[in-house]
Design an enzyme around this catalytic site. Sequence first.
Site, short mmCIF file in Angstrom:
data_model
loop_
_atom_site.label_atom_id
_atom_site.label_comp_id
_atom_site.label_asym_id
_atom_site.label_seq_id
_atom_site.Cartn_x
_atom_site.Cartn_y
_atom_site.Cartn_z
N SER A 128 0.84 -1.20 0.00
CA SER A 128 0.00 0.00 0.00
C SER A 128 0.87 1.24 0.00
CB SER A 128 -0.86 -0.03 1.27
OG SER A 128 -1.50 1.21 1.46
N TYR A 156 -1.62 -0.56 10.70
CA TYR A 156 -1.91 -1.25 9.44
C TYR A 156 -0.73 -1.09 8.47
CZ TYR A 156 -3.68 -1.70 4.68
OH TYR A 156 -3.82 -2.02 3.35
N LYS A 160 2.11 -3.80 6.68
CA LYS A 160 2.44 -3.90 5.24
C LYS A 160 3.95 -3.78 5.02
CE LYS A 160 -1.60 -4.59 3.50
NZ LYS A 160 -1.94 -5.82 2.79
P1 NAD Z 1 -11.13 -6.73 1.13
O1 NAD Z 1 -11.39 -6.71 2.59
O2 NAD Z 1 -12.29 -6.54 0.22
O3 NAD Z 1 -10.40 -8.08 0.73
C1 NAD Z 1 -9.62 -8.82 1.64
C2 NAD Z 1 -10.12 -10.25 1.61
O4 NAD Z 1 -9.33 -11.01 2.52
C3 NAD Z 1 -11.58 -10.37 2.05
O5 NAD Z 1 -12.28 -11.15 1.12
C4 NAD Z 1 -11.50 -11.07 3.42
O6 NAD Z 1 -12.61 -11.88 3.66
C5 NAD Z 1 -10.20 -11.86 3.25
N1 NAD Z 1 -9.56 -12.18 4.52
C6 NAD Z 1 -9.34 -11.37 5.58
N2 NAD Z 1 -8.71 -12.05 6.56
C7 NAD Z 1 -8.51 -13.31 6.10
C8 NAD Z 1 -7.93 -14.48 6.64
N3 NAD Z 1 -7.41 -14.50 7.87
N4 NAD Z 1 -7.90 -15.60 5.89
C9 NAD Z 1 -8.45 -15.60 4.64
N5 NAD Z 1 -9.01 -14.54 4.08
C10 NAD Z 1 -9.05 -13.39 4.79
O7 NAD Z 1 -10.00 -5.65 0.86
P2 NAD Z 1 -9.43 -5.08 -0.50
O8 NAD Z 1 -9.74 -3.65 -0.55
O9 NAD Z 1 -9.80 -5.95 -1.63
O10 NAD Z 1 -7.88 -5.21 -0.21
C11 NAD Z 1 -7.14 -6.33 -0.65
C12 NAD Z 1 -5.70 -6.16 -0.22
O11 NAD Z 1 -5.19 -4.94 -0.74
C13 NAD Z 1 -5.50 -6.09 1.29
O12 NAD Z 1 -4.30 -6.76 1.60
C14 NAD Z 1 -5.36 -4.61 1.56
O13 NAD Z 1 -4.60 -4.37 2.71
C15 NAD Z 1 -4.64 -4.16 0.30
N6 NAD Z 1 -4.84 -2.75 -0.03
C16 NAD Z 1 -6.11 -2.26 -0.13
C17 NAD Z 1 -6.31 -0.92 -0.44
C18 NAD Z 1 -7.69 -0.34 -0.51
O14 NAD Z 1 -7.84 0.88 -0.35
N7 NAD Z 1 -8.73 -1.13 -0.76
C19 NAD Z 1 -5.20 -0.10 -0.68
C20 NAD Z 1 -3.92 -0.64 -0.58
C21 NAD Z 1 -3.76 -1.98 -0.26
C1 WQD Z 2 -9.25 9.73 1.05
C2 WQD Z 2 -9.31 11.22 1.31
C3 WQD Z 2 -9.53 11.78 3.64
C4 WQD Z 2 -13.44 10.03 4.24
C5 WQD Z 2 -6.81 4.67 3.01
C6 WQD Z 2 -5.74 3.95 3.76
C7 WQD Z 2 -4.69 3.45 2.81
C8 WQD Z 2 -5.29 2.67 1.67
C9 WQD Z 2 -6.40 3.41 1.02
C10 WQD Z 2 -5.24 0.36 2.29
C11 WQD Z 2 -8.49 11.64 2.53
C12 WQD Z 2 -10.76 12.21 2.87
C13 WQD Z 2 -12.27 10.45 3.65
C14 WQD Z 2 -14.39 10.99 4.67
C15 WQD Z 2 -12.93 12.73 3.89
N1 WQD Z 2 -5.87 1.44 2.14
N2 WQD Z 2 -12.02 11.77 3.49
N3 WQD Z 2 -14.08 12.31 4.46
O1 WQD Z 2 -6.98 7.64 3.93
O2 WQD Z 2 -6.16 8.12 1.56
O3 WQD Z 2 -6.22 5.81 2.39
O4 WQD Z 2 -7.36 3.83 2.00
O5 WQD Z 2 -4.08 0.13 2.15
O6 WQD Z 2 -3.83 2.69 3.57
O7 WQD Z 2 -5.17 4.83 4.71
O8 WQD Z 2 -8.33 6.91 1.90
O9 WQD Z 2 -10.67 7.00 1.24
O10 WQD Z 2 -10.11 7.07 3.70
O11 WQD Z 2 -9.55 9.03 2.27
O12 WQD Z 2 -12.70 13.93 3.76
O13 WQD Z 2 -15.45 10.69 5.23
O14 WQD Z 2 -10.67 11.56 1.62
O15 WQD Z 2 -9.20 12.75 4.60
O16 WQD Z 2 -7.94 12.88 2.24
P1 WQD Z 2 -6.87 7.22 2.52
P2 WQD Z 2 -9.74 7.43 2.30
#
Ligand code: NAD
Ligand code: WQD
Length: 362
Positions: A128, A156, A160
């Site tokens: 991330s 979190y 990562k």
């Molecule tokens: P998500 O929660 O939709 O997907 C994660 C999946 O993992 C889910 O289906 C959940 O049921 C499964 N899971 C959780 N714990 C588990 C376990 N112990 N065993 C098996 N399965 C398990 O999230 P997402 O948004 O699709 O994110 C996927 C990956 O990408 C995650 O690793 C997340 O940290 C990373 N990521 C997400 C974002 C974002 O903003 N969505 C940004 C950067 C990185």
């Molecule tokens: C986006 C922008 C908020 C909600 C997070 C995780 C990051 C990654 C992606 C997993 C920011 C603003 C948000 C609201 C707002 N996930 N905001 N009002 O914080 O950039 O990233 O998700 O890896 O690790 O930290 O995403 O969608 O929460 O926020 O003003 O109710 O929107 O301040 O500037 P963020 P977000």
Amino acid sequence: MTVGTVLITGGTGYIGSFTSLALLENDYNVVIVDNLYNSSKVALDRIELICGKRPVFYEADVTDEKALDDIFAEHPDIDSVIHFAALKAVGESSVIPLEYYRVNVGGSIALLRSMSKHDVTNIVFSSSATVYGDATRFENMIPIPEHCPIGPTNTYGRTKSMIEQVITDHVEAQRRNLKKADKPYEQWNGALLRYFNPCGAHPSGVMGEDPQGVPYNLLPLLGKVATGDMEKLKVFGTDYASRDGTAIRDYIHVLDLARGHLMALNYLREQKPGVKAWNLGSGRGSTVLEIIKAFSSVVGRDLPYEVVDRRPGDVLDLTANPALANKELQWKTELSMEDACADLWRWVSNNPQGYRQAPPAK
Ligand code: NAD
Ligand code: WQD
């Protein structure tokens, strides 16, 4: 003809389901392991509805090494893993840190151990942009390149960056040990994919993000405001040093992100580079107010919001420099933040209950 078989952990989740779809559409076989903690099996139906193929599915926990051993034993053709399974709520991670370390770090260790026992040697990992923390603390690091020093500011993010290190140490050790034993070592490879802000849904309107519980990311929250489930959006701070005072993020369409995983997997299998990190972002930053405007425009009316204090831990600017992925993975975003807004709105308005409603007729 099949290109290969890939185990996708967390494959029924948001990004995992789109990546499973992209792989199936590109002639990979897909085996999913997910404990359904934050997803639903209906995602499998929707994948099949779109591409006509259904992934093999196991309901199991990624921390359960024995369960992973059984899956690899049953599918000796698996040669690569894409590892999504994790807990991902930033706020919650500081409330229950041990659970985050157990699932995210512990789950990754169990997975790597099991992969090693079964000679599964390519891993693509969901990292991330959050590993960078506040890149504005350095000069000239926006847009953020991969060589920007990492410095996560929440639990979190620390899970990562730790997993990135665990994968790096393990892959490098495997390569060294195999080389010493005069065995082929190049097959051990890892891609650390640092995503910026994933968003959007499938343009068909049948597949999208369906988190259990209340969303906390900007676009899903705006979706709730648009459907009337939430009265208004809270804008976290208008006193940032940006063009309109709100924070800047790099919003990337989930279809582009899924294709990024396909390209990274192909790169590992063909180039055998060892471990490398790539940013997956568009290079274009949008402010919170710009997102509200773009989403309001696809909904067709102004969405209500109120300005509140900054959210603790938020940073001014997380915009990617995606040049390395553009060059090495031959990948760049093809869809815009506006496309993501339009696709998200189609998904939300067609499926107000997400996957908790009957699937649409074929
Ligand atoms: P998500 O929660 O939709 O997907 C994660 C999946 O993992 C889910 O289906 C959940 O049921 C499964 N899971 C959780 N714990 C588990 C376990 N112990 N065993 C098996 N399965 C398990 O999230 P997402 O948004 O699709 O994110 C996927 C990956 O990408 C995650 O690793 C997340 O940290 C990373 N990521 C997400 C974002 C974002 O903003 N969505 C940004 C950067 C990185
Ligand atoms: C986006 C922008 C908020 C909600 C997070 C995780 C990051 C990654 C992606 C997993 C920011 C603003 C948000 C609201 C707002 N996930 N905001 N009002 O914080 O950039 O990233 O998700 O890896 O690790 O930290 O995403 O969608 O929460 O926020 O003003 O109710 O929107 O301040 O500037 P963020 P977000």
